[in-house]
Scaffold this active site. Structure first.
Site, PDB file in Angstrom:
ATOM      1  N   ASN A  91      47.821 -22.453  10.372  1.00 17.87           N
ATOM      2  CA  ASN A  91      47.595 -21.016  10.228  1.00 17.87           C
ATOM      3  C   ASN A  91      47.301 -20.758   8.752  1.00 17.87           C
ATOM      4  O   ASN A  91      48.208 -20.726   7.927  1.00 17.87           O
ATOM      5  CB  ASN A  91      48.853 -20.273  10.688  1.00 17.87           C
ATOM      6  CG  ASN A  91      48.691 -18.769  10.652  1.00 17.87           C
ATOM      7  OD1 ASN A  91      47.696 -18.255  10.138  1.00 17.87           O
ATOM      8  ND2 ASN A  91      49.672 -18.066  11.186  1.00 17.87           N
ATOM      9  N   ASN A 146      64.933  -8.727  17.055  1.00 16.12           N
ATOM     10  CA  ASN A 146      66.172  -8.615  16.273  1.00 16.12           C
ATOM     11  C   ASN A 146      66.738  -7.214  16.093  1.00 16.12           C
ATOM     12  O   ASN A 146      67.917  -7.072  15.784  1.00 16.12           O
ATOM     13  CB  ASN A 146      65.936  -9.187  14.861  1.00 16.12           C
ATOM     14  CG  ASN A 146      65.614 -10.653  14.903  1.00 16.12           C
ATOM     15  OD1 ASN A 146      66.384 -11.435  15.456  1.00 16.12           O
ATOM     16  ND2 ASN A 146      64.476 -11.033  14.351  1.00 16.12           N
ATOM     17  N   ARG A 157      44.603 -21.249  13.947  1.00 15.34           N
ATOM     18  CA  ARG A 157      44.684 -19.838  14.304  1.00 15.34           C
ATOM     19  C   ARG A 157      43.577 -19.080  13.571  1.00 15.34           C
ATOM     20  O   ARG A 157      43.399 -19.248  12.359  1.00 15.34           O
ATOM     21  CB  ARG A 157      46.035 -19.278  13.877  1.00 15.34           C
ATOM     22  CG  ARG A 157      46.115 -17.806  14.150  1.00 15.34           C
ATOM     23  CD  ARG A 157      47.232 -17.136  13.412  1.00 15.34           C
ATOM     24  NE  ARG A 157      47.184 -15.711  13.674  1.00 15.34           N
ATOM     25  CZ  ARG A 157      47.574 -14.785  12.820  1.00 15.34           C
ATOM     26  NH1 ARG A 157      48.066 -15.130  11.650  1.00 15.34           N
ATOM     27  NH2 ARG A 157      47.487 -13.525  13.133  1.00 15.34           N
ATOM     28  N   ARG A 161      50.824  -0.587   7.237  1.00 12.91           N
ATOM     29  CA  ARG A 161      49.583  -0.013   7.786  1.00 12.91           C
ATOM     30  C   ARG A 161      49.848   1.338   8.425  1.00 12.91           C
ATOM     31  O   ARG A 161      50.881   1.526   9.079  1.00 12.91           O
ATOM     32  CB  ARG A 161      48.972  -0.943   8.847  1.00 12.91           C
ATOM     33  CG  ARG A 161      48.494  -2.252   8.307  1.00 12.91           C
ATOM     34  CD  ARG A 161      47.831  -3.070   9.405  1.00 12.91           C
ATOM     35  NE  ARG A 161      47.790  -4.464   9.028  1.00 12.91           N
ATOM     36  CZ  ARG A 161      48.194  -5.468   9.800  1.00 12.91           C
ATOM     37  NH1 ARG A 161      48.649  -5.237  11.013  1.00 12.91           N
ATOM     38  NH2 ARG A 161      48.125  -6.692   9.360  1.00 12.91           N
ATOM     39  N   HIS A 193      47.207 -10.320  17.905  1.00  8.66           N
ATOM     40  CA  HIS A 193      48.450 -10.920  18.427  1.00  8.66           C
ATOM     41  C   HIS A 193      48.274 -11.428  19.855  1.00  8.66           C
ATOM     42  O   HIS A 193      49.251 -11.527  20.604  1.00  8.66           O
ATOM     43  CB  HIS A 193      49.616  -9.894  18.463  1.00  8.66           C
ATOM     44  CG  HIS A 193      50.007  -9.351  17.132  1.00  8.66           C
ATOM     45  ND1 HIS A 193      50.309  -8.023  16.943  1.00  8.66           N
ATOM     46  CD2 HIS A 193      50.179  -9.942  15.946  1.00  8.66           C
ATOM     47  CE1 HIS A 193      50.633  -7.817  15.677  1.00  8.66           C
ATOM     48  NE2 HIS A 193      50.559  -8.977  15.049  1.00  8.66           N
ATOM     49  N   GLU A 224      53.774 -18.420  18.990  1.00 11.15           N
ATOM     50  CA  GLU A 224      52.313 -18.437  18.913  1.00 11.15           C
ATOM     51  C   GLU A 224      51.788 -19.857  18.681  1.00 11.15           C
ATOM     52  O   GLU A 224      50.746 -20.240  19.196  1.00 11.15           O
ATOM     53  CB  GLU A 224      51.847 -17.506  17.791  1.00 11.15           C
ATOM     54  CG  GLU A 224      52.102 -16.048  18.155  1.00 11.15           C
ATOM     55  CD  GLU A 224      52.032 -15.096  16.973  1.00 11.15           C
ATOM     56  OE1 GLU A 224      53.008 -15.071  16.196  1.00 11.15           O
ATOM     57  OE2 GLU A 224      51.033 -14.397  16.828  1.00 11.15           O
TER      58      GLU A 224
HETATM   59  P1  ADP Z   1      54.908 -11.071  10.880  1.00  8.92           P
HETATM   60  O1  ADP Z   1      54.057 -10.017  11.485  1.00  8.92           O
HETATM   61  O2  ADP Z   1      54.763 -11.185   9.394  1.00  8.92           O
HETATM   62  O3  ADP Z   1      54.924 -12.394  11.624  1.00  8.92           O
HETATM   63  P2  ADP Z   1      57.631 -10.860  11.830  1.00  8.92           P
HETATM   64  O4  ADP Z   1      57.367 -10.930  13.269  1.00  8.92           O
HETATM   65  O5  ADP Z   1      58.301 -12.018  11.168  1.00  8.92           O
HETATM   66  O6  ADP Z   1      56.356 -10.452  11.027  1.00  8.92           O
HETATM   67  O7  ADP Z   1      58.517  -9.557  11.563  1.00  8.92           O
HETATM   68  C1  ADP Z   1      58.907  -9.241  10.272  1.00  8.92           C
HETATM   69  C2  ADP Z   1      59.750  -7.991  10.317  1.00  8.92           C
HETATM   70  O8  ADP Z   1      60.827  -8.180  11.243  1.00  8.92           O
HETATM   71  C3  ADP Z   1      60.412  -7.729   8.993  1.00  8.92           C
HETATM   72  O9  ADP Z   1      59.615  -6.902   8.216  1.00  8.92           O
HETATM   73  C4  ADP Z   1      61.691  -7.031   9.390  1.00  8.92           C
HETATM   74  O10 ADP Z   1      61.447  -5.651   9.290  1.00  8.92           O
HETATM   75  C5  ADP Z   1      61.921  -7.388  10.832  1.00  8.92           C
HETATM   76  N1  ADP Z   1      63.164  -8.147  11.017  1.00  8.92           N
HETATM   77  C6  ADP Z   1      63.343  -9.467  10.883  1.00  8.92           C
HETATM   78  N2  ADP Z   1      64.652  -9.797  11.131  1.00  8.92           N
HETATM   79  C7  ADP Z   1      65.282  -8.647  11.413  1.00  8.92           C
HETATM   80  C8  ADP Z   1      66.621  -8.293  11.746  1.00  8.92           C
HETATM   81  N3  ADP Z   1      67.564  -9.210  11.841  1.00  8.92           N
HETATM   82  N4  ADP Z   1      66.892  -7.006  11.991  1.00  8.92           N
HETATM   83  C9  ADP Z   1      65.932  -6.067  11.916  1.00  8.92           C
HETATM   84  N5  ADP Z   1      64.656  -6.333  11.591  1.00  8.92           N
HETATM   85  C10 ADP Z   1      64.330  -7.589  11.341  1.00  8.92           C
END
Ligand code: ADP
Length: 400
Positions: free
Chosen positions: A7, A334, A90, A240, A179, A385
């Protein structure tokens, strides 16, 4: 059989080596700050992490480092590069040029050059990543896996913008979504988990992360998705804006003396949760700030939950009903407070969250969090992914 998944970002390269017999990750890591001072190399294997500050002037050097580590006598996981059967790359945008994962050939790379400006931040990086891998592994089959592929089953009335049709035909301006690998993966996992044929299911998948998108999946096929021509559209995200009236953007641009590219950069990087809250794009920071009484952090979180809820309502209508709602990615997996906010007061749709199951949802596994009397299943499913990219690589390169 082993597949390397790459990626590539403009200054980064994430990688995973996957054993396809067990679908397990043998090694993974990240090259950061490629072409910038203080490059950082991270390699994880055998439960250990190796981190090195090492000069990476370009992606070619980064790929060489990855391959050297994978075959290293001490920390490596394979004896030689010849054990890598294929490489899956990717790619963010496909335009209408690629509607399915595609084998890398001189011809496909020529088309990739042609559609580069569809995702100017991401697609050129993918091209660089492919070239870097080819320079090290010229005889290994490589496959381009696009974020957009899963969405090509959308009907024309869902993907069209109401612009002059001639402009759609000439420039292919339409909804493509993003996505796709994640939406496809979690929809299929949901069907498996529920023990029902995916052909019989209506699923709304919510990929909520730094970038967020929601998809309506009917019988395993995407029929609508919230992102548009680019990932700027849909719900407000980390930085965004999400959906916005173009006239508002034009008005702002005039007031702030911004040209078109500056306005686009502003909408992509300075808006969303960060712009509204003035605190952060990270939901953990936003929750902490809102708990501490920061009203703009509260507002940003409320806007996110409300926008996501509206898409769920819209897609329940588009699907003529809904059997399951799936949450995935950083926030979806999460953040129980976001899930609770999104699904509040949806009983009328048969959607009832179990507050306790939601707040005690285990991490890293599939969990069911609906109430006993909910007609709709609510699932939290960790996305993967890279695994989808690896599976598509095996299929497209005929490696099975
Ligand atoms: P990306 O689109 O960069 O792959 P991710 O899917 O890793 O992003 O999501 C990142 C976001 O997930 C972070 O900005 C954060 O806001 C949120 N996040 C990650 N862990 C937690 C958590 N334990 N509790 C709440 N939000 C979380």
């Amino acid at each position: 059989m082993k597949i390397l998944v790459i990626n590539s970002g403009s200054s980064s390269l994430k990688y995973q080596l996957i054993d396809m017999e067990t679908e397990s990750v043998l090694a993974k890591g990240l090259c950061e700050r490629i072409g910038i001072a203080n490059s950082n190399f991270v390699y994880k294997a055998h439960g250990q992490t190796v981190e090195q500050q090492i000069d990476m002037p370009d992606h070619k050097v980064a790929v060489k480092l990855v391959l050297d580590k994978l075959t290293d006598k001490d920390v490596g996981v394979i004896a030689s590069m010849s054990e890598i059967d294929g490489v899956g790359h990717r790619v963010v945008a496909s335009g209408e040029a690629f509607k399915k994962p595609t084998l890398v050939t001189p011809e496909t790379m020529r088309v990739m050059e042609e559609i580069k400006d569809l995702a100017p931040l991401h697609n050129p990086a993918a091209i660089v990543g492919v070239k870097a891998c080819l320079s090290q592994m010229p005889d290994t089959p490589m496959v381009l896996v696009f974020d957009t592929c899963f969405h090509f089953t959308m009907p024309d009335y869902a993907y069209m913008y109401a612009i002059d049709y001639a402009h759609y035909e000439k420039y292919k301006i339409r909804r493509y979504g993003a996505h796709g690998t994640s939406h496809k993966y979690v929809a299929e996992e949901a069907a498996k988990y529920l023990g029902k044929p995916i052909e019989d299911l209506k699923i709304i998948t919510c990929h909520l992360g730094n970038g967020s998108s929601i998809s309506a999946v009917k019988g395993g096929k995407c029929i609508d998705t919230s992102m548009g021509f680019t990932p700027l559209a849909g719900v407000p995200m980390g930085t965004r804006s999400g959906d916005i009236d173009f006239a508002a953007a034009e008005y702002l641009a005039k007031k702030e003396n911004m040209d078109v590219s500056q306005t686009l950069a502003y909408l992509n990087k300075k808006c969303g949760m960060l712009g509204v809250s003035g605190v952060s794009s990270d939901f953990r920071d936003l929750s902490a700030a809102a708990d501490g009484g920061n009203d703009r952090a509260r507002l940003a979180l409320d806007m996110f939950a409300y926008a996501t809820k509206k898409y769920i309502g819209a897609y329940a209508a588009a699907l003529d009903g809904v059997d399951a709602i799936v949450f995935t990615a950083g926030i979806g997996e999460n953040d129980d407070r976001v899930r609770a906010g999104v699904l509040a007061n949806m009983d009328y749709l048969g959607v009832k969250l179990d507050a306790d199951k939601n707040s005690h949802c285990p991490r890293g596994v599939i969990a069911e969090i609906q109430a006993a009397d909910s007609a709709v299943k609510i699932l939290v499913i960790p996305t993967n992914e890279e695994l989808v990219i690896a599976r598509e690589t095996v299929r497209e390169a005929n490696l099975a």
